[in-house]
Scaffold this motif. Structure first.
Motif, PDB file in Angstrom:
ATOM      1  N   TRP A 275      42.112  -5.813  16.997  1.00 44.16           N
ATOM      2  CA  TRP A 275      40.810  -5.470  17.577  1.00 44.16           C
ATOM      3  C   TRP A 275      39.988  -4.646  16.590  1.00 44.16           C
ATOM      4  CZ3 TRP A 275      37.710  -6.777  21.417  1.00 44.16           C
ATOM      5  CH2 TRP A 275      36.713  -5.895  21.837  1.00 44.16           C
ATOM      6  N   ARG A 278      38.452  -6.898  13.728  1.00 49.72           N
ATOM      7  CA  ARG A 278      37.616  -8.050  14.086  1.00 49.72           C
ATOM      8  C   ARG A 278      36.297  -7.962  13.334  1.00 49.72           C
ATOM      9  NH1 ARG A 278      36.621  -4.050  17.557  1.00 49.72           N
ATOM     10  NH2 ARG A 278      34.600  -3.903  18.614  1.00 49.72           N
ATOM     11  N   THR A 279      35.719  -9.081  13.024  1.00 50.10           N
ATOM     12  CA  THR A 279      34.453  -9.107  12.273  1.00 50.10           C
ATOM     13  C   THR A 279      33.246  -9.065  13.191  1.00 50.10           C
ATOM     14  OG1 THR A 279      34.550 -11.524  12.229  1.00 50.10           O
ATOM     15  CG2 THR A 279      35.479 -10.336  10.344  1.00 50.10           C
ATOM     16  N   PRO A 282      33.712 -10.339  20.574  1.00 49.05           N
ATOM     17  CA  PRO A 282      33.896 -11.638  21.220  1.00 49.05           C
ATOM     18  C   PRO A 282      32.707 -11.998  22.098  1.00 49.05           C
ATOM     19  CG  PRO A 282      35.814 -10.215  21.501  1.00 49.05           C
ATOM     20  CD  PRO A 282      34.720  -9.368  20.945  1.00 49.05           C
TER      21      PRO A 282
END
Length: 397
Positions: A275, A278-279, A282
């Motif tokens: 998490w 992450r780039t 979501p």
């Protein structure tokens, strides 16, 4: 002395405007007032001293009549208002606290109720009502009006109790003689569900929520903590290397539990690392990307208040979907129920009470009194282990 109610508004009597300048004292709960007037270029600043709103208004009328010849007529004072009575009553209660007749907590509750009753910033307040014009149904009308706009029944009942005490004080002072009708207490809102979910329900709930809020529930499930503690969790408080753990209770307002280290499993640590790295957020996590400073500080990537409020909104519908998926007649539970589940689970696995309580940040006695809720199966195992009611051979002594 308790903090006095909000500063009264100025009093305007013809060309004279009177302002409250000094706060109430321990011996006198009334404000100190000074007037300002300018008639034909002549400025005057009469000192009217301490008094209630009605007393100062009467003094101002007399001063204008005596000193400002030819000033336009002003209306007569309409008498004491509920605000005057409430402020004086609260001042008396402050003296009672100083004499150890009531506690500081009680005085704080009285002060909060008085502010809700007389504040001019809130709708539905009745501070400007003149005592000698009150109707018999004034208290009941006030309670129903507050309830109609959605205020909590308990808060309304508390305020009505204070209002009744203020009016009793006003009758003792002979500021009103109206026999006021006392309404029945409003029924409290239904209590939140108190059922404790199973492990299967919690895991299903994590899948039903968007990833950000599913992670929040997972961390509650992994640590037995409160929802606010996870919402305020910062990356600086996470140790995700070998023997991972998180530091909880470091934010302001965490006095209930205090600062503590809580170990987490390797699977949870791996999820946190994924998490963190992450780039982008979501899909379904918001219309815009969260600012880097927020993502870099808070584990959930949003402000803590947002995390809590959003979770509370998503939870009922998610619980309903879990119940439908698992075929449960009743599937609703609160976020706090996950904390109760952790307490029960550690109790079932014979974890030392002091150790289990330290994980969750409360005392063993508090855990047993407020959180531990043995199920029927727990009781069956206890009865079987203790062999309660077993027929044993008797030996003669």
């Amino acid at each position: 002395m308790a903090r006095p109610p909000r500063k009264p508004d100025p009093i305007v009597v013809g060309p004279l405007t009177v302002y409250p300048e000094r706060e109430p004292t321990e011996k006198d709960a009334r404000w100190w007032w000074r007037g300002y007037s300018c008639v034909k270029g002549e400025k005057q600043k009469p000192v009217l001293g301490r008094g209630t709103h009605a007393e100062i208004e009467a003094k101002a009328i007399r001063w204008v009549a005596e000193h400002l010849t030819g000033a336009p007529p002003v209306r007569e004072s309409s008498g004491y208002t509920l605000r005057d009575a409430a402020e004086l009553w609260l001042g008396r209660k402050s003296s009672e606290m100083e004499a150890d007749q009531i506690t500081a907590r009680t005085l704080a509750a009285y002060t909060a109720s008085v502010r809700r009753l007389i504040s001019r910033k809130r709708e539905g307040t009745i501070g400007d009502m003149v005592l000698d014009t009150l109707e018999e149904t004034a208290i009941e009308d006030y309670a129903l009006a507050r309830a109609a706009v959605g205020h909590a029944p308990k808060t309304i009942n508390d305020d009505v109790s204070v209002l009744q005490m203020v009016l009793k004080y006003a009758r003792q002072k002979r500021w009103t003689t109206c026999p006021l009708l006392s309404p029945k207490p409003l029924a409290a809102r239904p209590k939140r569900p108190t059922r404790t979910p199973t492990r299967e329900e919690i895991l299903a709930l994590i899948d039903e929520l968007p990833p950000r809020y599913g992670l929040l529930i997972w961390l509650m499930y992994a640590t037995g903590s409160r929802v606010g503690e996870i919402a305020y969790l910062e990356w600086a408080d996470c140790r995700l290397g070998p023997s991972p753990f998180v530091m909880l209770g470091r934010h302001a307002g965490a006095a209930k539990t205090g600062e503590r280290e809580v170990p987490i499993g390797d699977e949870v640590a791996e999820a946190l690392r994924a998490w963190r790295d992450r780039t982008e957020d979501p899909k379904g996590q918001g219309r815009r990307q969260m600012p880097l400073d927020i993502r870099a500080r808070w584990v959930l990537g949003v402000q803590p208040v947002t995390a809590v409020s959003r979770t509370m909104k998503l939870l009922p519908a998610a619980c309903a979907r879990v119940a439908a998926r698992l075929g449960l007649a009743e599937g609703r539970f609160t976020s706090h129920a996950i904390r109760r589940w952790a307490t029960d689970e550690m109790g079932r696995t014979d974890v030392e009470p002091a150790t289990g309580a330290s994980v969750q940040g409360h005392s063993p006695a508090e855990a047993a009194r407020r959180y531990r809720r043995p199920s029927l199966d727990d009781k069956r195992r206890a009865v079987a282990r203790a062999q309660l009611g077993a027929v044993l051979p008797f030996t003669s002594s």
